[in-house]
Design a protein around this motif. Structure first.
Motif, PDB file in Angstrom:
ATOM      1  N   PHE A 384     -21.312 -16.493   3.387  1.00  0.00           N
ATOM      2  CA  PHE A 384     -20.276 -16.354   4.409  1.00  0.00           C
ATOM      3  C   PHE A 384     -18.881 -16.594   3.829  1.00  0.00           C
ATOM      4  CE2 PHE A 384     -23.724 -16.368   7.398  1.00  0.00           C
ATOM      5  CZ  PHE A 384     -23.229 -15.704   8.510  1.00  0.00           C
ATOM      6  N   LEU A 385     -18.770 -17.536   2.889  1.00  0.00           N
ATOM      7  CA  LEU A 385     -17.463 -17.767   2.255  1.00  0.00           C
ATOM      8  C   LEU A 385     -17.032 -16.552   1.439  1.00  0.00           C
ATOM      9  CD1 LEU A 385     -17.682 -21.472   0.988  1.00  0.00           C
ATOM     10  CD2 LEU A 385     -16.053 -20.579   2.664  1.00  0.00           C
ATOM     11  N   SER A 386     -17.972 -15.975   0.695  1.00  0.00           N
ATOM     12  CA  SER A 386     -17.629 -14.836  -0.160  1.00  0.00           C
ATOM     13  C   SER A 386     -17.345 -13.572   0.634  1.00  0.00           C
ATOM     14  CB  SER A 386     -18.752 -14.568  -1.158  1.00  0.00           C
ATOM     15  OG  SER A 386     -19.946 -14.255  -0.485  1.00  0.00           O
ATOM     16  N   THR A 387     -17.752 -13.542   1.904  1.00  0.00           N
ATOM     17  CA  THR A 387     -17.505 -12.349   2.733  1.00  0.00           C
ATOM     18  C   THR A 387     -16.520 -12.639   3.861  1.00  0.00           C
ATOM     19  OG1 THR A 387     -19.421 -12.886   4.136  1.00  0.00           O
ATOM     20  CG2 THR A 387     -19.804 -11.439   2.261  1.00  0.00           C
ATOM     21  N   SER A 388     -15.718 -13.695   3.711  1.00  0.00           N
ATOM     22  CA  SER A 388     -14.773 -14.050   4.784  1.00  0.00           C
ATOM     23  C   SER A 388     -13.359 -13.556   4.500  1.00  0.00           C
ATOM     24  CB  SER A 388     -14.758 -15.574   4.984  1.00  0.00           C
ATOM     25  OG  SER A 388     -14.359 -16.225   3.803  1.00  0.00           O
ATOM     26  N   ASN A 389     -13.225 -12.663   3.519  1.00  0.00           N
ATOM     27  CA  ASN A 389     -11.912 -12.106   3.211  1.00  0.00           C
ATOM     28  C   ASN A 389     -11.588 -10.907   4.084  1.00  0.00           C
ATOM     29  OD1 ASN A 389     -11.136 -13.826   0.990  1.00  0.00           O
ATOM     30  ND2 ASN A 389     -12.775 -12.855  -0.186  1.00  0.00           N
ATOM     31  N   GLU A 390     -10.330 -10.510   4.090  1.00  0.00           N
ATOM     32  CA  GLU A 390      -9.879  -9.324   4.810  1.00  0.00           C
ATOM     33  C   GLU A 390      -9.779  -8.154   3.835  1.00  0.00           C
ATOM     34  OE1 GLU A 390      -6.140 -10.630   6.211  1.00  0.00           O
ATOM     35  OE2 GLU A 390      -6.952 -11.839   7.859  1.00  0.00           O
ATOM     36  N   PRO A 391      -9.899  -6.900   4.334  1.00  0.00           N
ATOM     37  CA  PRO A 391      -9.785  -5.750   3.426  1.00  0.00           C
ATOM     38  C   PRO A 391      -8.372  -5.626   2.853  1.00  0.00           C
ATOM     39  CG  PRO A 391      -9.939  -5.028   5.712  1.00  0.00           C
ATOM     40  CD  PRO A 391     -10.212  -6.486   5.716  1.00  0.00           C
ATOM     41  N   ILE A 392      -8.286  -5.472   1.541  1.00  0.00           N
ATOM     42  CA  ILE A 392      -7.005  -5.307   0.856  1.00  0.00           C
ATOM     43  C   ILE A 392      -6.931  -3.880   0.319  1.00  0.00           C
ATOM     44  CG2 ILE A 392      -5.585  -6.070  -1.095  1.00  0.00           C
ATOM     45  CD1 ILE A 392      -5.761  -8.126   1.117  1.00  0.00           C
ATOM     46  N   TYR A 393      -5.825  -3.212   0.589  1.00  0.00           N
ATOM     47  CA  TYR A 393      -5.613  -1.838   0.137  1.00  0.00           C
ATOM     48  C   TYR A 393      -4.560  -1.831  -0.958  1.00  0.00           C
ATOM     49  CZ  TYR A 393      -8.040  -0.854   4.506  1.00  0.00           C
ATOM     50  OH  TYR A 393      -8.956  -0.815   5.516  1.00  0.00           O
ATOM     51  N   LYS A 394      -4.814  -1.014  -2.005  1.00  0.00           N
ATOM     52  CA  LYS A 394      -3.874  -0.921  -3.116  1.00  0.00           C
ATOM     53  C   LYS A 394      -3.573   0.533  -3.454  1.00  0.00           C
ATOM     54  CE  LYS A 394      -4.517  -5.297  -5.520  1.00  0.00           C
ATOM     55  NZ  LYS A 394      -4.649  -5.939  -6.850  1.00  0.00           N
ATOM     56  N   VAL A 395      -2.468   0.719  -4.175  1.00  0.00           N
ATOM     57  CA  VAL A 395      -2.057   2.055  -4.598  1.00  0.00           C
ATOM     58  C   VAL A 395      -2.834   2.426  -5.860  1.00  0.00           C
ATOM     59  CG1 VAL A 395      -0.145   3.480  -5.402  1.00  0.00           C
ATOM     60  CG2 VAL A 395       0.247   1.757  -3.618  1.00  0.00           C
ATOM     61  N   SER A 404       1.888   1.171  -8.828  1.00  0.00           N
ATOM     62  CA  SER A 404       0.464   1.155  -9.136  1.00  0.00           C
ATOM     63  C   SER A 404      -0.141  -0.240  -8.966  1.00  0.00           C
ATOM     64  CB  SER A 404       0.250   1.638 -10.575  1.00  0.00           C
ATOM     65  OG  SER A 404      -1.114   1.609 -10.902  1.00  0.00           O
ATOM     66  N   ARG A 405      -1.260  -0.288  -8.261  1.00  0.00           N
ATOM     67  CA  ARG A 405      -2.036  -1.506  -7.984  1.00  0.00           C
ATOM     68  C   ARG A 405      -1.315  -2.488  -7.060  1.00  0.00           C
ATOM     69  NH1 ARG A 405      -4.245   2.147 -10.379  1.00  0.00           N
ATOM     70  NH2 ARG A 405      -6.061   1.875 -11.739  1.00  0.00           N
ATOM     71  N   GLN A 406      -0.242  -2.030  -6.402  1.00  0.00           N
ATOM     72  CA  GLN A 406       0.409  -2.880  -5.400  1.00  0.00           C
ATOM     73  C   GLN A 406      -0.279  -2.683  -4.051  1.00  0.00           C
ATOM     74  OE1 GLN A 406       4.661  -2.639  -5.100  1.00  0.00           O
ATOM     75  NE2 GLN A 406       5.004  -2.823  -7.316  1.00  0.00           N
ATOM     76  N   THR A 407      -0.184  -3.686  -3.185  1.00  0.00           N
ATOM     77  CA  THR A 407      -0.814  -3.578  -1.864  1.00  0.00           C
ATOM     78  C   THR A 407      -0.067  -2.568  -1.001  1.00  0.00           C
ATOM     79  OG1 THR A 407       0.495  -5.461  -1.095  1.00  0.00           O
ATOM     80  CG2 THR A 407      -1.721  -5.922  -1.913  1.00  0.00           C
ATOM     81  N   CYS A 408      -0.811  -1.939  -0.083  1.00  0.00           N
ATOM     82  CA  CYS A 408      -0.211  -0.913   0.786  1.00  0.00           C
ATOM     83  C   CYS A 408      -0.913  -0.906   2.131  1.00  0.00           C
ATOM     84  CB  CYS A 408      -0.305   0.457   0.123  1.00  0.00           C
ATOM     85  SG  CYS A 408      -2.005   0.926  -0.299  1.00  0.00           S
ATOM     86  N   PRO A 423       3.710  11.111  -5.654  1.00  0.00           N
ATOM     87  CA  PRO A 423       3.021  12.073  -4.767  1.00  0.00           C
ATOM     88  C   PRO A 423       1.504  12.109  -4.952  1.00  0.00           C
ATOM     89  CG  PRO A 423       4.923  13.078  -5.849  1.00  0.00           C
ATOM     90  CD  PRO A 423       4.698  11.767  -6.523  1.00  0.00           C
ATOM     91  N   ASP A 424       1.022  11.865  -6.213  1.00  0.00           N
ATOM     92  CA  ASP A 424      -0.425  11.953  -6.437  1.00  0.00           C
ATOM     93  C   ASP A 424      -1.154  10.633  -6.190  1.00  0.00           C
ATOM     94  OD1 ASP A 424       0.652  10.600  -8.551  1.00  0.00           O
ATOM     95  OD2 ASP A 424      -0.685  11.472 -10.061  1.00  0.00           O
ATOM     96  N   SER A 425      -0.432   9.631  -5.712  1.00  0.00           N
ATOM     97  CA  SER A 425      -1.054   8.323  -5.453  1.00  0.00           C
ATOM     98  C   SER A 425      -1.753   8.304  -4.097  1.00  0.00           C
ATOM     99  CB  SER A 425       0.001   7.214  -5.508  1.00  0.00           C
ATOM    100  OG  SER A 425       0.940   7.377  -4.467  1.00  0.00           O
ATOM    101  N   GLU A 426      -2.679   7.338  -3.951  1.00  0.00           N
ATOM    102  CA  GLU A 426      -3.411   7.166  -2.694  1.00  0.00           C
ATOM    103  C   GLU A 426      -3.507   5.688  -2.371  1.00  0.00           C
ATOM    104  OE1 GLU A 426      -6.842   9.941  -1.888  1.00  0.00           O
ATOM    105  OE2 GLU A 426      -6.789  10.018  -4.068  1.00  0.00           O
ATOM    106  N   CYS A 427      -3.543   5.386  -1.082  1.00  0.00           N
ATOM    107  CA  CYS A 427      -3.710   4.005  -0.619  1.00  0.00           C
ATOM    108  C   CYS A 427      -5.183   3.828  -0.256  1.00  0.00           C
ATOM    109  CB  CYS A 427      -2.805   3.737   0.582  1.00  0.00           C
ATOM    110  SG  CYS A 427      -2.886   2.028   1.175  1.00  0.00           S
ATOM    111  N   LEU A 428      -5.917   3.135  -1.129  1.00  0.00           N
ATOM    112  CA  LEU A 428      -7.362   3.006  -0.957  1.00  0.00           C
ATOM    113  C   LEU A 428      -7.773   1.548  -0.798  1.00  0.00           C
ATOM    114  CD1 LEU A 428      -8.560   5.456  -3.760  1.00  0.00           C
ATOM    115  CD2 LEU A 428      -8.210   5.969  -1.335  1.00  0.00           C
TER     116      LEU A 428
END
Length: 706
Positions: A384-395, A404-408, A423-428
């Motif tokens: 439960f501790l290891s799965t208590s994080n929130e989803p983080i999105y990065k470039v 690159s690799r910054q949060t978005c 232009p070719d980047s994605e927020c995943l």
């Protein structure tokens, strides 16, 4: 004698005769109260951490694949319930080295019902209505027939091409194969990419390889899980056989201790001897077989362990290990043959003690239940501790980008300044994390969870040791057995331990837990520094690991004997540890020889149980015996149930023989004190049994005639 006086001065004064002493003291007070309070507060904090983890955690993150939006594929009760598989827009981007660092491919990932089964590019599919309708199954929502190809690709709504794929651990991977020695995908050695360029099928290999770094391990785990579902009842039968065998040995030791010890020694030598013979026969049988001369180094790691049994070097290694073990045991028996008589006498007395406290044989079950609760609480809290994080999105991007690799934020990323500049980047979706106070201290909570696991597990073990020590000490010091013993010696000892010495148990287990957690940290550092070239750092780390391993063994030895002294005299931990250590130092020769010989004999008993059950399980699960061919389950890895039965058998045998071991250690300390307190005169008779007195040439003097 001045030398003896000097020796006793350095290691404390020997025990003086006390006519009022009749075993474990009943009039005692609470010990190590500060540590008791600290332990209670730590347990309350542990409960609070568990409640916090259970309120924040989500184990679904471990079970289900996660798409680029952080949604779970195939989760019941959601729009993605029927979309169980994860599809990669461009699997070749998974060949990036960053995948191995971040476990995330820099390409869009979405949940689909089934994997694509044919080659298709967006350019070709767009001009055919049926093909485009099929293609849209692998596109994001919002794609219409009126949208142009440039607009679809610019917004990242669809992949530029589809590749025939197959589901593997709920993920779509290219259906790679071999044709005439060449790698194929969909039976073709080449395919047309999104730019119309012909690509070699082997270009997909690196992408698939990186994407399956963790997936292959999960696949192996799933196969092992399937083997457990197929063989669990046979495993239980094997463990029951191990329990009955251990119980049979204990009962036979109770009535035929002398004979059983020698029978046990002979059987261990014969079982290991048979193991050497079997390994030699397998080694000779594989001679001339194709591929049997491959070395273990050339073979490398294989998930299917049965592969190792097809090469001669494996059986040669087994044969050498068993031969060395056989020689060591025989040499020890030769050199310690004179001390075996004393050890046998001590085991006989332990058998009598256990006969008067028969419920002690079942006390390991109580310890096992408590340990199972501790392990279950730790495991659930950790998940439960290891799965208590929130989803983080990065470039994620292919070309150079300052973001690159910054949060978005995926919701408005298409209109953000980051997207305009790259232009070719994605927020995943990248991983689960968080920026709140809770998430910042999450690693600390995990560390607290591990530390309290060690503390609680060591506390449970210590409680068992002190309880058994109190019960067996009451037997030894009873002048008339069993009349002078308490009605329920085991329950009396358990009550005293919990009522008066919870703090002492917590103190001893705390010291041991600190050393164990340091060893865990050293192992973690060693794992991190494996790729380092600094030889001095490796040498220093190796020395530290060795030192703390020795320290842990020493503390376990001190704690065990300290708990025996606490059970008898009711003093605090430090005083009891000092008294036990000095008593052992004053009798160093007896400790080094007699006590360790009995430990060795009991270890042979455990080895015999494990050997017998292990050989039986090997022939059953491997199908080597024709009588069991139709009975044994069909398994991916037959070593899984064999290893489980062997490990389980050892734990069961250790549980039963640990009662004997604790009984021997307790009687041994009492025996040493008996030698110091008494001299065999009518006023101060020895309380040790006659069998021990004969072996040691000690005897009680007769009462003089009036």
């Amino acid at each position: 004698m001045p030398e003896e006086g000097e020796f006793y001065g350095k290691h404390g004064e020997p025990r003086k005769y006390d006519p009022t002493f009749k075993g474990p003291i009943h009039n005692r007070g609470c010990t190590d109260i500060v540590c008791c309070i600290l332990f209670i507060l730590a347990i309350l904090g542990y409960i609070a951490v568990g409640i916090l983890a259970w309120s924040q955690g989500d184990p679904r993150k471990v079970i289900y694949p996660t798409d680029s939006r952080g949604q779970f594929c195939g989760q019941a009760g959601t729009p993605l319930e029927k979309k169980r598989l994860l599809f990669y827009f461009n699997i070749m981007k998974c060949a990036s080295p960053m995948v191995l660092l971040e476990f995330q491919c820099p390409t869009t990932q979405m949940c689909v019902e089934k994997c694509p089964d044919k080659f298709m590019t967006l350019v070709k599919a767009y001009h055919n209505k049926n093909d485009f309708d099929y293609y849209k199954n692998f596109c994001k929502e919002g794609v219409t027939n009126t949208m142009g190809i440039p607009q679809i690709l610019k917004l990242g709504l669809c992949p530029a091409m589809l590749i025939p794929s197959k589901p593997f651990t709920r993920r779509c991977f290219p259906a790679l194969g071999l044709k005439g020695g060449a790698i194929t995908v969909g039976n073709n050695t080449h395919f047309e990419d999104e730019t119309g360029k012909m690509r070699d099928a082997k270009d997909l290999v690196d992408g698939v390889k990186n994407a399956t770094v963790v997936v292959e391990a999960r696949q192996t785990v799933m196969k092992i899980f399937e083997d457990y579902t197929q063989s669990w009842y046979w495993i239980l039968i094997g463990l029951v056989i191990a329990m009955l065998t251990s119980l049979l040995f204990i009962v036979l030791l109770r009535f035929l201790a002398g004979i059983m010890v020698w029978v046990m020694i002979v059987l261990v030598i014969l079982v290991i001897g048979y193991g050497i013979f079997h390994c030699y026969m397998e080694y000779a049988h594989l001679k001339g077989h194709a591929g049997s001369n491959v070395t273990l180094q050339q073979l490398g790691f294989q998930a299917d362990f049965t592969v190792y049994l097809q090469i001669r070097q494996t059986w040669l290694a087994f044969m050498i290990i068993l031969s060395i073990l056989e020689v060591i045991i025989i040499l020890l028996l030769i050199f310690l043959r004179k001390r075996l008589l004393i050890a046998v006498a001590l085991i006989k007395e332990a058998s009598r003690a256990i006969g008067h406290v028969m419920c002690s044989l079942f006390y390991p079950l109580f310890t096992f239940v408590l340990l199972a609760m501790v392990i279950a609480y730790w495991a659930v809290t950790a998940v439960f501790l290891s799965t208590s994080n929130e989803p983080i999105y990065k470039v994620f991007n292919e070309s150079v980008c300052e973001y690159s690799r910054q949060t978005c934020e995926p919701a408005n990323y298409t209109t953000s300044s980051m997207k305009k500049e790259c232009p070719d980047s994605e927020c995943l979706f990248a991983f689960y994390g968080g920026e709140t106070v809770y998430h910042k201290y999450l690693i600390g909570l995990q560390f607290y969870n591990v530390f309290l696991f060690f503390w609680c597990a060591n506390f449970v073990t210590a409680l068992g040791q002190m309880t058994l020590a109190g019960a067996f000490a009451s037997y030894y010091w009873a002048f008339v057995k069993p009349d002078d013993m308490p009605a329920f010696p085991l329950f009396s000892a358990l009550g005293r331990s919990l009522r008066y010495h919870t703090g002492t148990l917590a103190f001893g287990s705390l010291i041991l837990s600190i050393v164990q957690i340091i060893r865990v940290l050293l192992e973690y550092l060693d794992h991190k520094l494996k790729g380092a070239q600094n030889k001095f750092a490796k040498f220093l780390l190796c020395c530290l690991k060795c030192c703390f391993w020795c320290l842990e063994k020493f503390i376990k030895f001190i704690n065990r004997n300290a708990y025996i002294m606490v059970a008898i005299y009711g003093k605090n931990f430090c005083t009891s540890a000092k008294d036990a250590f000095f008593l052992l130092m004053r009798n160093m020769i007896r400790v080094a020889v007699l006590d360790k010989v009995t430990d060795f004999l009991l270890f042979l008993g455990k080895l015999l149980v494990v050997g017998l059950v292990g050989i039986f399980s090997f022939f059953f699960f491997s199908g080597r015996v024709k009588a069991f061919e139709n009975t044994a389950p069909n398994l991916h890895y037959y070593w899984v149930p064999i290893l489980t039965v062997v490990v389980g058998s050892y734990l069961i045998a250790h549980g039963f023989f640990s009662v004997y071991s604790m009984c021997v250690d307790t009687l041994f300390l009492c025996f040493l004190e008996d030698l110091e307190r008494n001299d065999g005169s009518p006023e101060r008779p020895y309380l040790m049994p006659e069998s021990l007195r004969k072996v040691l040439n000690k005897k009680n003097k007769a009462q003089p005639a009036e």
